[in-house]
Design a protein around this motif. Structure first.
Motif, PDB file in Angstrom:
ATOM      1  N   LEU A   1       6.129   2.385   8.845  1.00  0.00           N
ATOM      2  CA  LEU A   1       4.929   3.417   8.485  1.00  0.00           C
ATOM      3  C   LEU A   1       5.260   4.893   8.947  1.00  0.00           C
ATOM      4  O   LEU A   1       4.596   5.897   8.704  1.00  0.00           O
ATOM      5  CB  LEU A   1       3.622   2.859   8.996  1.00  0.00           C
TER       6      LEU A   1
ATOM      7  N   TYR B   1      -5.045   3.285   7.198  1.00  0.00           N
ATOM      8  CA  TYR B   1      -5.836   2.197   6.732  1.00  0.00           C
ATOM      9  C   TYR B   1      -7.171   2.509   6.827  1.00  0.00           C
ATOM     10  O   TYR B   1      -7.584   3.326   7.572  1.00  0.00           O
ATOM     11  CB  TYR B   1      -5.535   0.869   7.565  1.00  0.00           C
TER      12      TYR B   1
ATOM     13  N   TYR C   1      -4.603  -1.249   3.917  1.00  0.00           N
ATOM     14  CA  TYR C   1      -3.688   0.085   3.912  1.00  0.00           C
ATOM     15  C   TYR C   1      -4.077   0.784   2.365  1.00  0.00           C
ATOM     16  O   TYR C   1      -4.043  -0.153   1.502  1.00  0.00           O
ATOM     17  CB  TYR C   1      -2.304  -0.378   3.907  1.00  0.00           C
TER      18      TYR C   1
ATOM     19  N   ASP D   1       0.260   5.919   5.335  1.00  0.00           N
ATOM     20  CA  ASP D   1       0.229   5.486   6.688  1.00  0.00           C
ATOM     21  C   ASP D   1      -1.220   5.340   7.181  1.00  0.00           C
ATOM     22  O   ASP D   1      -1.290   4.969   8.225  1.00  0.00           O
ATOM     23  CB  ASP D   1       1.020   6.115   7.623  1.00  0.00           C
TER      24      ASP D   1
END
Length: 416
Positions: free
Chosen positions: A304, A314, A149, A312
């Motif tokens: 998220l 990754y 993330y 939000d």
């Protein structure tokens, strides 16, 4: 007597004819052997030259089609071909990269960095390496492909989406929140640029683990900001909710214009264009490259859905570099839009559209950003001349305090 003389002459003639015939055969045979010998030497020469060409190619010399054709056409000549030597400048560059890589690698080991480091300088990959484990229990190591993330680094992605829609005339810096959410408190006073530079006056609201929809989150922000903490543009206060509100507005525009959510828009117009194959949104639990975030204390990250546009996303460290590169080389934005991202828009802050230009203590003449979400944290930076890129992503909270010093050290090494 005459008859005997005639027989004798005939015999002599036959003998001469036989002798001449034999001599002719002998001469022809010798000449044929010479021709065969000359002819047989050419294939041997060609085989030797072909073998020489193969060995040179095998040893690393680049041979052109014309070079090989010339050798075949002139196989009767002797040609000496040598492997291409590395030029002094190339050798010096290789040596410099090796020294730089060793220096950075030793530093990251010394500070016990856990995560992935990607360092690219002048188009050369200096370092792309994992440190520690992405899953301690299973002893799975971090790699360049490990996904993390990126937390608040997400804001720089949201800002690019905004600028792309701005280029298409779908939104502007001066548009007000009230144009999209008419009932939002003080919405007529807050511009998109205020939100993008964290000078809106909004207060941050607590993030929870509860799932929310886009408009439910906007209402939560509105309920917590019936009054602004200051007049927009007069102070700076870093709040995730600024970017959540921007993302909610972009989501509405994208659905209305393209029939796609903001996430779908970003996937198509940013991730795909930058060749980012390991970037996504929300839970990464299904990814085989996912990392586990290790915080110093037990910490549950918020839902998220409450981090829309601000945390939000990754991705792998390599994909984050690809994003930076695509931003820097004009793949994602026009030159004027690129300049607007890093321009100082307000006197109260240099922060602009997800980035800190020339942030003190983070390396001279750089653009940088960083993020923290539970055990995941990291930094992302590149030089203002767009030649040096440094990405550090970690899945351990123990790394959260090293980024300023690490970036300063790495950029100093790269500039030598």
């Amino acid at each position: 007597m005459k008859k005997q003389r005639l027989v004798f002459k005939i015999l002599i003639g036959i003998l001469v004819l036989v002798f001449c015939s034999r001599m002719a055969v002998l001469i022809f045979w010798q000449h044929g052997n010479q021709r065969n010998s000359a002819a047989s030497s050419r294939p041997d020469d060609f085989v030797r030259q072909t073998a020489s060409l193969y060995n040179i190619h095998k040893n690393g010399a680049a041979l052109s089609h014309q070079t090989v054709s010339k050798a075949i056409d002139h196989s009767h000549t002797t040609t000496t071909l040598k492997a291409k030597k590395i030029a002094p400048k190339e050798s010096s560059l290789t040596q410099k990269i090796d020294i730089t890589r060793t220096t950075i690698n030793r530093y990251l080991h010394r500070v016990n960095f856990t995560g992935t480091a990607v360092v690219v300088s002048h188009g050369q990959t200096v370092l792309a390496r994992g440190y520690g484990y992405r899953n301690v229990a299973l002893r799975l190591p971090n790699m360049p492909s490990t996904e993390y993330y990126v937390a608040s680094i997400t804001k720089s992605v949201t800002a690019v989406a905004f600028m792309q829609m701005r280029e298409h005339g779908l939104i502007s810096f001066n548009d007000r929140v009230s144009q999209f959410y008419p009932n939002f408190p003080n919405g007529r006073s807050i511009s998109m640029l205020d939100l993008l530079c964290h000078v809106s006056g909004l207060r941050g609201i607590p993030e929870t683990i509860r799932f929310v929809t886009r408009d439910e989150q906007v209402q939560r922000i509105a309920d917590g900001n019936l009054r602004l903490s200051y007049r927009p543009g007069t102070q700076w206060s870093y709040e995730d909710d600024n970017y959540t509100l921007v993302a909610a507005i972009l989501d509405r525009i994208s659905l209305r214009t393209y029939g796609k959510t903001l996430h779908q828009y970003i996937q198509q117009n940013i991730f795909n264009k930058a060749n980012m194959t390991q970037a996504g949104f929300g839970e990464m639990s299904q990814s085989p490259y996912r990392s586990i975030g290790y915080a110093g204390v037990s910490e549950q990250i918020p839902s998220l859905t409450q981090l829309l546009g601000c945390g939000d996303v990754y991705m792998s460290a390599w994909d984050l570099y690809l994003f930076d590169h695509a931003l820097a080389d004009g793949t994602l934005l026009s030159a004027p839009s690129y300049q607007s991202i890093f321009k100082r828009h307000f006197s109260v802050t240099a922060y602009s559209l997800g980035w800190y230009p020339d942030r003190e203590g983070w390396g001279k003449h750089t653009y940088s950003s960083h993020g923290v979400l539970g055990g995941w944290n990291g930094s992302n930076a590149f030089s203002m001349d767009r030649q040096n890129f440094v990405v550090l992503l970690s899945n351990s909270s123990s790394a959260s305090g090293i980024y300023a010093q690490a970036n300063q050290m790495i950029f100093n090494v790269l500039s030598k």
